[in-house]
Write a protein that holds these residues in place. Structure first.
Motif, PDB file in Angstrom:
ATOM      1  N   ILE A 182      26.268 -10.085  60.750  1.00  0.00           N
ATOM      2  CA  ILE A 182      26.526 -11.112  61.754  1.00  0.00           C
ATOM      3  C   ILE A 182      25.362 -11.092  62.741  1.00  0.00           C
ATOM      4  CG2 ILE A 182      29.021 -11.209  61.518  1.00  0.00           C
ATOM      5  CD1 ILE A 182      29.330  -9.411  63.916  1.00  0.00           C
ATOM      6  N   ILE A 183      24.909 -12.272  63.084  1.00  0.00           N
ATOM      7  CA  ILE A 183      23.827 -12.425  64.054  1.00  0.00           C
ATOM      8  C   ILE A 183      24.280 -13.458  65.077  1.00  0.00           C
ATOM      9  CG2 ILE A 183      21.433 -13.119  64.462  1.00  0.00           C
ATOM     10  CD1 ILE A 183      20.869 -12.442  61.516  1.00  0.00           C
ATOM     11  N   HIS A 184      24.154 -13.123  66.345  1.00  0.00           N
ATOM     12  CA  HIS A 184      24.470 -14.079  67.408  1.00  0.00           C
ATOM     13  C   HIS A 184      23.252 -14.201  68.299  1.00  0.00           C
ATOM     14  CE1 HIS A 184      26.825 -16.526  70.051  1.00  0.00           C
ATOM     15  NE2 HIS A 184      27.944 -16.241  69.410  1.00  0.00           N
ATOM     16  N   LEU A 236      19.263 -25.489  72.124  1.00  0.00           N
ATOM     17  CA  LEU A 236      19.356 -26.944  72.145  1.00  0.00           C
ATOM     18  C   LEU A 236      20.294 -27.444  71.044  1.00  0.00           C
ATOM     19  CD1 LEU A 236      15.556 -27.701  72.631  1.00  0.00           C
ATOM     20  CD2 LEU A 236      17.339 -27.447  74.389  1.00  0.00           C
ATOM     21  N   PRO A 237      20.845 -28.643  71.202  1.00  0.00           N
ATOM     22  CA  PRO A 237      21.689 -29.201  70.146  1.00  0.00           C
ATOM     23  C   PRO A 237      20.963 -29.188  68.808  1.00  0.00           C
ATOM     24  CG  PRO A 237      21.901 -30.518  72.123  1.00  0.00           C
ATOM     25  CD  PRO A 237      20.769 -29.539  72.373  1.00  0.00           C
ATOM     26  N   GLY A 238      21.712 -28.808  67.776  1.00  0.00           N
ATOM     27  CA  GLY A 238      21.164 -28.718  66.430  1.00  0.00           C
ATOM     28  C   GLY A 238      20.639 -27.342  66.077  1.00  0.00           C
ATOM     29  N   GLU A 239      20.417 -26.486  67.080  1.00  0.00           N
ATOM     30  CA  GLU A 239      19.927 -25.144  66.791  1.00  0.00           C
ATOM     31  C   GLU A 239      21.065 -24.243  66.322  1.00  0.00           C
ATOM     32  OE1 GLU A 239      16.590 -23.287  69.098  1.00  0.00           O
ATOM     33  OE2 GLU A 239      17.382 -24.638  70.642  1.00  0.00           O
ATOM     34  N   ALA A 240      20.719 -23.297  65.465  1.00  0.00           N
ATOM     35  CA  ALA A 240      21.690 -22.314  64.984  1.00  0.00           C
ATOM     36  C   ALA A 240      21.973 -21.305  66.083  1.00  0.00           C
ATOM     37  CB  ALA A 240      21.142 -21.612  63.752  1.00  0.00           C
ATOM     38  N   ILE A 241      23.254 -21.005  66.273  1.00  0.00           N
ATOM     39  CA  ILE A 241      23.672 -20.079  67.322  1.00  0.00           C
ATOM     40  C   ILE A 241      24.258 -18.789  66.751  1.00  0.00           C
ATOM     41  CG2 ILE A 241      25.933 -21.169  67.571  1.00  0.00           C
ATOM     42  CD1 ILE A 241      25.784 -20.649  70.549  1.00  0.00           C
ATOM     43  N   VAL A 242      24.928 -18.894  65.589  1.00  0.00           N
ATOM     44  CA  VAL A 242      25.580 -17.717  65.006  1.00  0.00           C
ATOM     45  C   VAL A 242      25.483 -17.781  63.483  1.00  0.00           C
ATOM     46  CG1 VAL A 242      27.892 -18.760  64.976  1.00  0.00           C
ATOM     47  CG2 VAL A 242      27.677 -16.271  65.053  1.00  0.00           C
ATOM     48  N   LEU A 243      25.356 -16.608  62.884  1.00  0.00           N
ATOM     49  CA  LEU A 243      25.327 -16.486  61.432  1.00  0.00           C
ATOM     50  C   LEU A 243      26.305 -15.401  61.014  1.00  0.00           C
ATOM     51  CD1 LEU A 243      23.915 -17.141  58.661  1.00  0.00           C
ATOM     52  CD2 LEU A 243      22.484 -15.152  59.132  1.00  0.00           C
ATOM     53  N   VAL A 244      27.120 -15.718  60.033  1.00  0.00           N
ATOM     54  CA  VAL A 244      27.992 -14.732  59.394  1.00  0.00           C
ATOM     55  C   VAL A 244      27.723 -14.807  57.903  1.00  0.00           C
ATOM     56  CG1 VAL A 244      30.371 -14.091  58.860  1.00  0.00           C
ATOM     57  CG2 VAL A 244      29.797 -14.870  61.159  1.00  0.00           C
ATOM     58  N   THR A 245      27.312 -13.694  57.329  1.00  0.00           N
ATOM     59  CA  THR A 245      27.153 -13.610  55.876  1.00  0.00           C
ATOM     60  C   THR A 245      28.075 -12.504  55.389  1.00  0.00           C
ATOM     61  OG1 THR A 245      25.329 -12.041  55.983  1.00  0.00           O
ATOM     62  CG2 THR A 245      24.759 -14.368  55.938  1.00  0.00           C
ATOM     63  N   PHE A 264      27.824 -18.579  56.668  1.00  0.00           N
ATOM     64  CA  PHE A 264      28.268 -19.556  57.656  1.00  0.00           C
ATOM     65  C   PHE A 264      27.263 -19.565  58.797  1.00  0.00           C
ATOM     66  CE2 PHE A 264      30.106 -20.414  61.774  1.00  0.00           C
ATOM     67  CZ  PHE A 264      30.647 -21.673  61.577  1.00  0.00           C
ATOM     68  N   THR A 265      26.791 -20.756  59.147  1.00  0.00           N
ATOM     69  CA  THR A 265      25.898 -20.915  60.287  1.00  0.00           C
ATOM     70  C   THR A 265      26.557 -21.848  61.286  1.00  0.00           C
ATOM     71  OG1 THR A 265      23.976 -20.662  58.852  1.00  0.00           O
ATOM     72  CG2 THR A 265      23.588 -21.616  61.031  1.00  0.00           C
ATOM     73  N   GLY A 266      26.752 -21.369  62.509  1.00  0.00           N
ATOM     74  CA  GLY A 266      27.279 -22.197  63.589  1.00  0.00           C
ATOM     75  C   GLY A 266      26.128 -22.841  64.338  1.00  0.00           C
ATOM     76  N   LEU A 267      26.288 -24.109  64.682  1.00  0.00           N
ATOM     77  CA  LEU A 267      25.244 -24.890  65.341  1.00  0.00           C
ATOM     78  C   LEU A 267      25.704 -25.359  66.719  1.00  0.00           C
ATOM     79  CD1 LEU A 267      24.420 -27.188  62.284  1.00  0.00           C
ATOM     80  CD2 LEU A 267      23.257 -25.059  62.940  1.00  0.00           C
TER      81      LEU A 267
END
Length: 150
Positions: A78-80, A86-95, A34-37
């Motif tokens: 998890i990476i935060h 900026l809009p469109g950039e990835a902010i958080v990753l959960v694998t 999961f990648t949050g943008l």
């Protein structure tokens, strides 16, 4: 199995993180990423995340440890990110990865719900009209996290 937490300013490579989690593993039956943008809602031109590094990373790892204790067959990362995004950039990753898909999905959902409500970040929105505002906690996020409390 373990779930690790990382805090970083630089972008991450979601596919590389997922590959690192599953490489050489024949015991896994499911892998979830999961990648949050950053969204450009209401004229948003940037989102700045501030934090206290040691406190924030400790809180993130505590969340990861709780998930690992609850879903013992799940491994993950998890990476935060922090700083100005900026809009469109990835902010958080959960694998997450597990022998079974349900555990991977549940652990990932738990991690995101708790990161949204329990990781100590302060978020400031900068808007195209020159205004800025600090983001307040959302009741919907708290309600989502509450479902994991026995």
């Amino acid at each position: 199995m373990a779930i690790t937490a990382r805090l970083q300013r630089d972008p991450f490579n979601a596919q590389a993180e997922a590959d690192a989690l599953t490489k050489g593993r024949t015991d896994l039956g499911a892998a979830l990423t999961f990648t949050g943008l950053v969204r450009a809602d209401d004229g948003l031109i940037a989102l700045t995340l501030e934090h206290y590094p040691a406190m924030t990373l400790a809180a993130m790892q505590a969340i990861a440890d709780q998930a690992a204790a609850r879903w013992r067959d799940v491994t993950g990362t998890i990476i935060h990110r922090h700083g100005r995004l900026l809009p469109g950039e990835a902010i958080v990753l959960v694998t997450t990865a597990s022998p079974h898909r349900q555990s991977a999905f549940e652990a990932a959902t738990f991690l995101m719900d708790w990161l949204k409500t329990k990781a100590p970040f302060w978020k400031r929105e900068d808007h195209a009209d020159g205004t800025s505002k600090w983001v307040e906690a959302k009741q919907a996020d708290d309600a989502a996290a509450d479902r994991w409390t026995p």
